[in-house]
Design an enzyme around this catalytic site. Structure first.
Site, PDB file in Angstrom:
ATOM      1  N   TRP A  91      -3.818  -1.737  -1.335  1.00  0.00           N
ATOM      2  CA  TRP A  91      -3.723  -2.961  -2.122  1.00  0.00           C
ATOM      3  C   TRP A  91      -4.227  -4.069  -1.208  1.00  0.00           C
ATOM      4  CZ3 TRP A  91      -0.976  -7.655  -1.914  1.00  0.00           C
ATOM      5  CH2 TRP A  91      -0.967  -8.396  -3.101  1.00  0.00           C
ATOM      6  N   LYS A 130       3.231  -2.245  -7.221  1.00  0.00           N
ATOM      7  CA  LYS A 130       4.634  -2.104  -7.616  1.00  0.00           C
ATOM      8  C   LYS A 130       5.591  -2.722  -6.613  1.00  0.00           C
ATOM      9  CE  LYS A 130       7.877  -0.461 -10.291  1.00  0.00           C
ATOM     10  NZ  LYS A 130       8.061  -1.050 -11.626  1.00  0.00           N
ATOM     11  N   HIS A 150      10.159 -32.386 -24.490  1.00  0.00           N
ATOM     12  CA  HIS A 150       9.892 -33.047 -23.213  1.00  0.00           C
ATOM     13  C   HIS A 150       8.531 -32.662 -22.643  1.00  0.00           C
ATOM     14  CE1 HIS A 150      13.934 -34.656 -23.098  1.00  0.00           C
ATOM     15  NE2 HIS A 150      14.409 -33.445 -23.353  1.00  0.00           N
ATOM     16  N   GLU A 182      11.065 -13.464 -18.888  1.00  0.00           N
ATOM     17  CA  GLU A 182      10.698 -12.082 -18.578  1.00  0.00           C
ATOM     18  C   GLU A 182       9.647 -11.557 -19.550  1.00  0.00           C
ATOM     19  OE1 GLU A 182      10.571  -8.165 -17.051  1.00  0.00           O
ATOM     20  OE2 GLU A 182      10.947 -10.158 -16.233  1.00  0.00           O
ATOM     21  N   LYS A 202       5.874 -10.183 -18.630  1.00  0.00           N
ATOM     22  CA  LYS A 202       5.328  -8.883 -19.029  1.00  0.00           C
ATOM     23  C   LYS A 202       3.961  -9.050 -19.691  1.00  0.00           C
ATOM     24  CE  LYS A 202       7.968  -6.420 -17.199  1.00  0.00           C
ATOM     25  NZ  LYS A 202       8.009  -7.506 -16.301  1.00  0.00           N
ATOM     26  N   GLU A 208       1.178 -10.324 -17.045  1.00  0.00           N
ATOM     27  CA  GLU A 208       0.797  -9.467 -15.930  1.00  0.00           C
ATOM     28  C   GLU A 208       0.008  -8.237 -16.354  1.00  0.00           C
ATOM     29  OE1 GLU A 208       4.011  -7.787 -13.627  1.00  0.00           O
ATOM     30  OE2 GLU A 208       5.264  -7.519 -15.403  1.00  0.00           O
ATOM     31  N   ASN A 243       0.770   0.262   6.004  1.00  0.00           N
ATOM     32  CA  ASN A 243       1.286  -0.538   4.896  1.00  0.00           C
ATOM     33  C   ASN A 243       2.074  -1.688   5.497  1.00  0.00           C
ATOM     34  OD1 ASN A 243       2.485  -1.545   2.512  1.00  0.00           O
ATOM     35  ND2 ASN A 243       4.198  -0.120   2.715  1.00  0.00           N
ATOM     36  N   GLY A 244       1.681  -2.911   5.203  1.00  0.00           N
ATOM     37  CA  GLY A 244       2.387  -4.066   5.745  1.00  0.00           C
ATOM     38  C   GLY A 244       1.443  -5.190   6.073  1.00  0.00           C
ATOM     39  N   CYS A 256       0.842  -1.199   0.000  1.00  0.00           N
ATOM     40  CA  CYS A 256       0.000   0.000   0.000  1.00  0.00           C
ATOM     41  C   CYS A 256       0.877   1.249   0.000  1.00  0.00           C
ATOM     42  CB  CYS A 256      -0.909   0.007   1.225  1.00  0.00           C
ATOM     43  SG  CYS A 256      -1.902  -1.487   1.414  1.00  0.00           S
TER      44      CYS A 256
END
Length: 724
Positions: free
Chosen positions: A88, A719, A601, A578, A582, A585, A115-116, A2
């Site tokens: 969040w 983020k 395989h 990566e 991208k 998400e 926040n936490g 948050c």
């Protein structure tokens, strides 16, 4: 995850409208940290009351609610405290009731933003409910507000704000960055951090007397008292409790805590005539929230308590620890306002993709001498010898940062001949593997506050390993707790999906590998080749950005596809992972990065004419094996989109090169009608991923936009991941 923001104006007259606008602007800058809901609290027109406004959704929705609220925006305050929060969601659905600030009771005697993650909130909630407290939300934060009122009432208001918070923090387990506002302490705000970032910005027209704030330690060690109190005992002290309290007392006051710290002066904020200086304070989770207000900041450390009152900032600790600094420096930040604005771009993500030619130069500036072909990293210069003597190097990170480690692992092994392992921080913590004093652990994080990475760092410190940090955020937890390290200097990254931080992490790790091999004559030719490649990479990356329009056109044909495969081998396996991250998400397409050598395989079963496939086929020592993989895909009717080297060989018989948008339109009715090929400049094999990843970043961006999603704010994500 948050974002928290607080604003205090002391002897600086502001209207309520100006105060609210400052709070909302701070939330705007922190929105990348959470956008499920937001809220703020400011003083009411009546004594001992607050206006609390909360809303589901982004800050823009909160602004609409403010316009409908019946608040006199013209009323002026010479001294005022406001707190605000972006959420969040971790405990409870996004809703108005779960939005912050949270209150202690219907009268809102205490208001908290947090926040936490409070890990023992269930126990606290159960105990407080047994005391008659009723909970209104599903969050862990509400227990802090309720606990504040319980401690205050139990002590009959005889505690100052700092003493009150110390007693609260003794009860709390987990991570937190918190701000508390109370009608019992008007004009004051108190803050604390443990595992979650928190800083204080300072703005004053007069020059401060000193460029630091003293840390104020208690006369006694609270731990000596706290050790005698279990959770149940502290919240239900029996009469005659043996703690030096009067017989029959049920107070939570701790003997020795009240040591006149409330009356001490914060010398940075006192003028020559002994009078307080008119000052504004900005408390925030991130620099981005304060940069347009001030460039003077203090970064709080874990277990710091910041108390702002009477125009002064006081920093307290519950106990004095060996080696603990007795001051917190007031630092001048270099971030500029335009760095956190979108400018002419529609989204921060696209802006940050296009900033990469510049950001990677900033990463290398002052560190790589291209004429002499040398690399000097000031943050590591005193420790390079010790790292070279390591029995192994362990790289620990999460998400995109993990991929940057994976992308450079082969180069570390090649240049240093030291065994290298790359670990996902959460899995590393699950396993708790053996570590030794002659191991070096490198921790990579954009924010420097990633919870799993910080916990892994603490685990490694406890076992005596040398710990190195690679972070973007100056003053972050990892940068302070590691023995040495390198800042990647990518500049602020606002978009939730990391782009320029990835390429800057990549280059930073390459520079570390080059530094470690500087004394090895057998590697000089290879080192020179890589340094020469670094000198050209910015211009080559700029050239790759010219493919933006072509990629946008291809995305039109892929927008309805629910899944996608991205194949890479060697150095490009990390690029495939990566790139898949991208795409998934921000566009919510189920993209999977696959090692090309693993196709037969299992993953080959997914290949048919309807499966979108992107194959990374740039030239390197594994090119012949990549051609074999292409054959396996095309033999199963796959129609891959290629990322290939400029002027490279034909990848598939009949493959056509597409060099312009106009040429594509005639035949690109869909991506399946022909093999589409994006050509990128050729560079050193270990740097090729820096160019290839940009193609996939742009793919992710346009797929999200074409599907109608905001790439800056992907659902369910934030983020900085500051919770486990």
């Amino acid at each position: 995850m948050c974002g928290i923001f607080g604003y205090v104006n002391y002897l600086v007259e502001k209207s309520r409208g100006e105060i609210v606008d400052t709070l909302l602007t701070g939330l705007d800058r922190l929105e990348y940290r959470g956008y499920d809901s937001s809220g703020f609290a400011v003083d009411s027109d009546k004594r001992n009351e607050n206006f609390v406004i909360r809303e589901v959704g982004k800050v823009s929705e909160l602004r609409k609610l403010v316009q409908e609220a019946h608040m006199d925006m013209s009323r002026r305050f010479s001294t005022h405290v406001g707190i605000a929060h972006n959420r969040w969601a971790t405990h409870g659905q996004p809703s108005r009731k779960n939005a912050h600030p949270h209150r202690s009771d219907p009268s809102a005697e205490f208001l908290v933003v947090h926040n936490g993650n409070i890990t023992n909130y269930r126990e606290l909630k159960s105990l407080l409910e047994s005391k008659g407290y009723s909970f209104e939300t599903e969050t862990d934060t509400e227990c802090i507000a309720k606990l504040a009122k319980y401690v205050y009432d139990t002590n009959k208001g005889r505690l100052d704000f700092t003493e009150l918070l110390k007693l609260i923090l003794v009860e709390i387990e987990g991570s937190y960055g918190i701000l508390v506002k109370s009608i019992h302490y008007p004009g004051e705000v108190i803050a604390a951090r443990n595992g979650s970032p928190l800083l204080v910005g300072i703005k004053s027209e007069r020059k401060l007397k000193v460029d630091f704030v003293d840390v104020e330690f208690p006369d006694i060690i609270v731990e000596a008292v706290a050790d005698d109190l279990t959770l149940n005992h502290r919240l239900a002290l029996p009469r005659g409790n043996g703690l030096g309290l009067p017989d029959g007392s049920n107070s939570l006051m701790v003997p020795g805590l009240n040591n006149d710290l409330r009356h001490s002066q914060s010398r940075a904020f006192i003028s020559d005539d002994g009078m307080p200086i008119p000052t504004e304070f900005f408390l925030a989770s991130d620099l981005a929230a304060v940069v347009e207000q001030t460039k003077k900041v203090i970064f709080l450390e874990d277990d710091d308590i910041a108390h702002i009152y009477d125009g002064g900032l006081h920093i307290h600790r519950v106990r004095r620890e060996e080696g603990m600094s007795s001051i917190r420096s007031i630092q001048t930040i270099e971030m500029e306002l335009q760095q956190i604005r979108k400018g002419n771009f529609d989204h921060f993500m696209l802006k940050e993709i296009f900033e990469q030619p510049e950001s990677i130069v900033n990463t290398m500036r002052g560190r790589v001498n291209f004429e002499n072909r040398t690399v000097k990293l000031g943050g590591l210069s005193n420790y390079i010898g010790a790292i070279r003597r390591s029995r192994r190097i362990v790289m620990i990170a999460c998400g995109t940062s993990y991929h940057s480690c994976l992308a450079t692992r082969d180069l570390f092994e090649e240049l240093t001949d030291i065994p290298i392992s790359v670990e996902i921080a959460s899995y590393f913590l699950d396993r708790r593997p053996p570590l030794f004093r002659d191991d070096t652990c490198i921790f990579v994080s954009q924010s420097g506050e990633t919870a799993d990475t910080i916990l892994a760092l603490k685990y490694c410190i406890e076992r005596g390993a040398m710990c190195v940090g690679v972070v973007n955020a100056v003053g972050s937890g990892i940068s302070r707790q590691t023995l040495c390290g390198v800042h990647i200097n990518a500049g602020p990254e606002i978009g939730v999906a990391s782009t320029k931080a990835y390429t800057s992490q990549y280059i930073t790790l390459v520079m570390i590998a080059l530094s470690l091999s500087e004394d090895r004559l057998s590697k000089q030719s290879r080192r020179n080749e890589i340094i020469d490649g670094l000198g050209k990479i910015s211009a080559q990356l700029q050239e790759v950005l010219g493919l933006n329009d072509r990629i946008q056109a291809v995305c039109e044909t892929l927008v309805d596809k629910p899944k996608m495969l991205i194949l890479g081998r060697g150095y490009q396996y990390a690029t495939a992972l990566e790139g898949a991250l991208k795409i998934k998400e921000i566009s919510y397409i189920l993209a999977e990065g696959i090692l090309t050598g693993e196709l037969k395989h299992g993953p080959l079963a997914l290949v048919d004419e309807d499966m979108p496939i992107i194959m990374i086929a740039t030239k390197d020592k594994l090119f012949d094996k990549i051609i074999n993989g292409i054959g396996q895909v095309t033999a199963r009717s796959g129609k891959p989109i290629f990322i290939a080297s400029q002027n490279g060989p034909t990848l598939v018989e009949g493959n056509k090169k597409e060099n312009g948008l106009a040429e594509m339109k005639a035949e690109l009715q869909s991506a399946e009608t022909s093999y589409v090929r994006f050509e990128v400049p050729e560079t050193v094999d270990c740097l090729q991923g820096l160019l290839n990843i940009v193609i996939l970043q742009i793919f992710g961006y346009w797929l999200a936009v074409k599907k109608g999603y905001n790439p800056d704010h992907p659902r369910n994500l934030a983020k900085a991941v500051t919770t486990e």
